[in-house]
Scaffold this motif. Structure first.
Motif, short mmCIF file in Angstrom:
data_model
loop_
_atom_site.label_atom_id
_atom_site.label_comp_id
_atom_site.label_asym_id
_atom_site.label_seq_id
_atom_site.Cartn_x
_atom_site.Cartn_y
_atom_site.Cartn_z
N TYR A 78 0.78 -1.16 -0.03
CA TYR A 78 -0.02 0.16 -0.11
C TYR A 78 1.02 1.46 0.08
N LEU A 79 0.33 2.51 -0.53
CA LEU A 79 0.86 3.61 -0.40
C LEU A 79 -0.05 4.61 0.17
N GLN A 80 0.07 5.03 1.47
CA GLN A 80 -0.74 5.88 1.95
C GLN A 80 -0.24 7.34 1.65
N MET A 81 -0.92 8.09 0.78
CA MET A 81 -0.55 9.53 0.50
C MET A 81 -1.22 10.47 1.10
N ASN A 82 -0.58 11.41 1.85
CA ASN A 82 -1.26 12.58 2.67
C ASN A 82 -0.78 14.03 2.20
N SER A 83 -1.52 14.81 2.49
CA SER A 83 -1.06 16.26 1.94
C SER A 83 -0.73 16.23 0.51
N LEU A 84 -1.46 15.83 -0.31
CA LEU A 84 -1.19 15.81 -1.64
C LEU A 84 -1.00 17.01 -2.06
N LYS A 85 0.02 17.28 -3.27
CA LYS A 85 0.30 18.49 -3.85
C LYS A 85 0.02 18.32 -5.27
N PRO A 86 0.07 19.30 -6.16
CA PRO A 86 -0.32 19.35 -7.51
C PRO A 86 0.87 18.43 -8.09
N GLU A 87 2.14 18.87 -7.60
CA GLU A 87 3.22 18.14 -8.14
C GLU A 87 3.37 16.66 -7.98
N ASP A 88 2.39 15.91 -7.25
CA ASP A 88 2.32 14.68 -6.98
C ASP A 88 1.72 14.00 -8.10
N THR A 89 0.85 14.73 -9.14
CA THR A 89 0.30 14.20 -10.25
C THR A 89 1.10 13.42 -11.11
N ALA A 90 0.70 12.11 -11.16
CA ALA A 90 1.71 11.17 -12.07
C ALA A 90 0.94 9.86 -12.23
N VAL A 91 1.51 8.92 -12.96
CA VAL A 91 0.85 7.71 -13.01
C VAL A 91 1.80 6.91 -11.90
N TYR A 92 1.18 6.13 -11.20
CA TYR A 92 1.95 5.59 -10.00
C TYR A 92 2.15 3.98 -10.54
N TYR A 93 3.33 3.47 -10.38
CA TYR A 93 3.45 2.10 -10.77
C TYR A 93 3.95 1.26 -9.41
N CYS A 94 3.83 -0.17 -9.30
CA CYS A 94 4.17 -0.88 -8.31
C CYS A 94 5.26 -1.70 -9.09
N ASN A 95 6.36 -2.13 -8.35
CA ASN A 95 7.25 -2.74 -8.80
C ASN A 95 7.83 -3.69 -7.57
N ALA A 96 7.94 -5.04 -8.25
CA ALA A 96 8.69 -6.17 -7.51
C ALA A 96 9.97 -6.76 -8.07
N LEU A 97 10.79 -6.90 -7.16
CA LEU A 97 12.17 -7.60 -7.50
C LEU A 97 11.90 -9.13 -6.84
N TYR A 98 12.09 -9.98 -7.53
CA TYR A 98 12.26 -11.29 -7.21
C TYR A 98 13.31 -12.10 -8.11
N ASN A 99 14.29 -12.73 -7.34
CA ASN A 99 15.05 -13.90 -8.14
C ASN A 99 15.90 -13.25 -9.00
N GLY A 100 16.38 -11.82 -9.22
CA GLY A 100 17.02 -11.23 -9.86
C GLY A 100 16.05 -10.38 -11.05
N LEU A 101 14.70 -10.48 -11.02
CA LEU A 101 13.91 -10.18 -12.06
C LEU A 101 13.22 -9.02 -11.37
N SER A 102 12.67 -8.15 -12.54
CA SER A 102 12.00 -6.99 -11.92
C SER A 102 10.45 -6.93 -12.71
N THR A 103 9.32 -6.65 -11.99
CA THR A 103 8.13 -6.65 -12.82
C THR A 103 7.43 -5.39 -12.29
N TRP A 104 6.66 -5.11 -13.21
CA TRP A 104 5.79 -3.86 -13.05
C TRP A 104 4.52 -4.12 -13.22
#
Length: 114
Positions: A78-104
């Motif tokens: 999870y990502l709890q985002m408080n006191s949000l600002k206009p500069e926080d506007t973006a597409v947010y991606y989740c990433n995981a690292l496992y066994n030397g690999l990366s997935t999005w």
């Protein structure tokens, strides 16, 4: 393999809060760390926060004191985002690292209006 699905994005006014979720499926036992990244229009993707399997956490300076990353077992992050600002506007991606690999995940849009 590991698959990731984000949810929880949306439109919020400056000063408001949102909670993003990332659900992992597949070979989740092998996940070493999970992270949130974001990419604003015309900018490079940047690290927002990372949580390692041992519990260590790191935040980008721009979100310290406002965002909180957490994991619920091996499956959910999870990502709890408080006191949000206009500069926080973006597409947010989740990433995981496992066994030397990366997935999005596919990303979730967060828009903060002024």
């Amino acid at each position: 393999q590991v698959q990731l699905v984000e949810s929880g994005g949306g439109l919020v006014q400056a000063g408001g809060s949102l909670r993003l979720s990332c659900e992992a499926s597949g070979r989740i036992i092998g996940i070493n760390s999970m992270s949130w990244y974001r990419q604003a229009p015309g900018k490079q993707r940047e690290l927002v926060a990372v949580i390692h399997s041992g519990g260590n956490i790191h935040y980008a300076d721009s979100v310290k004191g406002r965002f909180i990353i957490s994991r619920d077992g091996a499956k959910n992050m999870y990502l709890q985002m408080n006191s949000l600002k206009p500069e926080d506007t973006a597409v947010y991606y989740c990433n995981a690292l496992y066994n030397g690999l990366s997935t999005w995940g596919q990303g979730t849009q967060v828009t903060v209006s002024s």
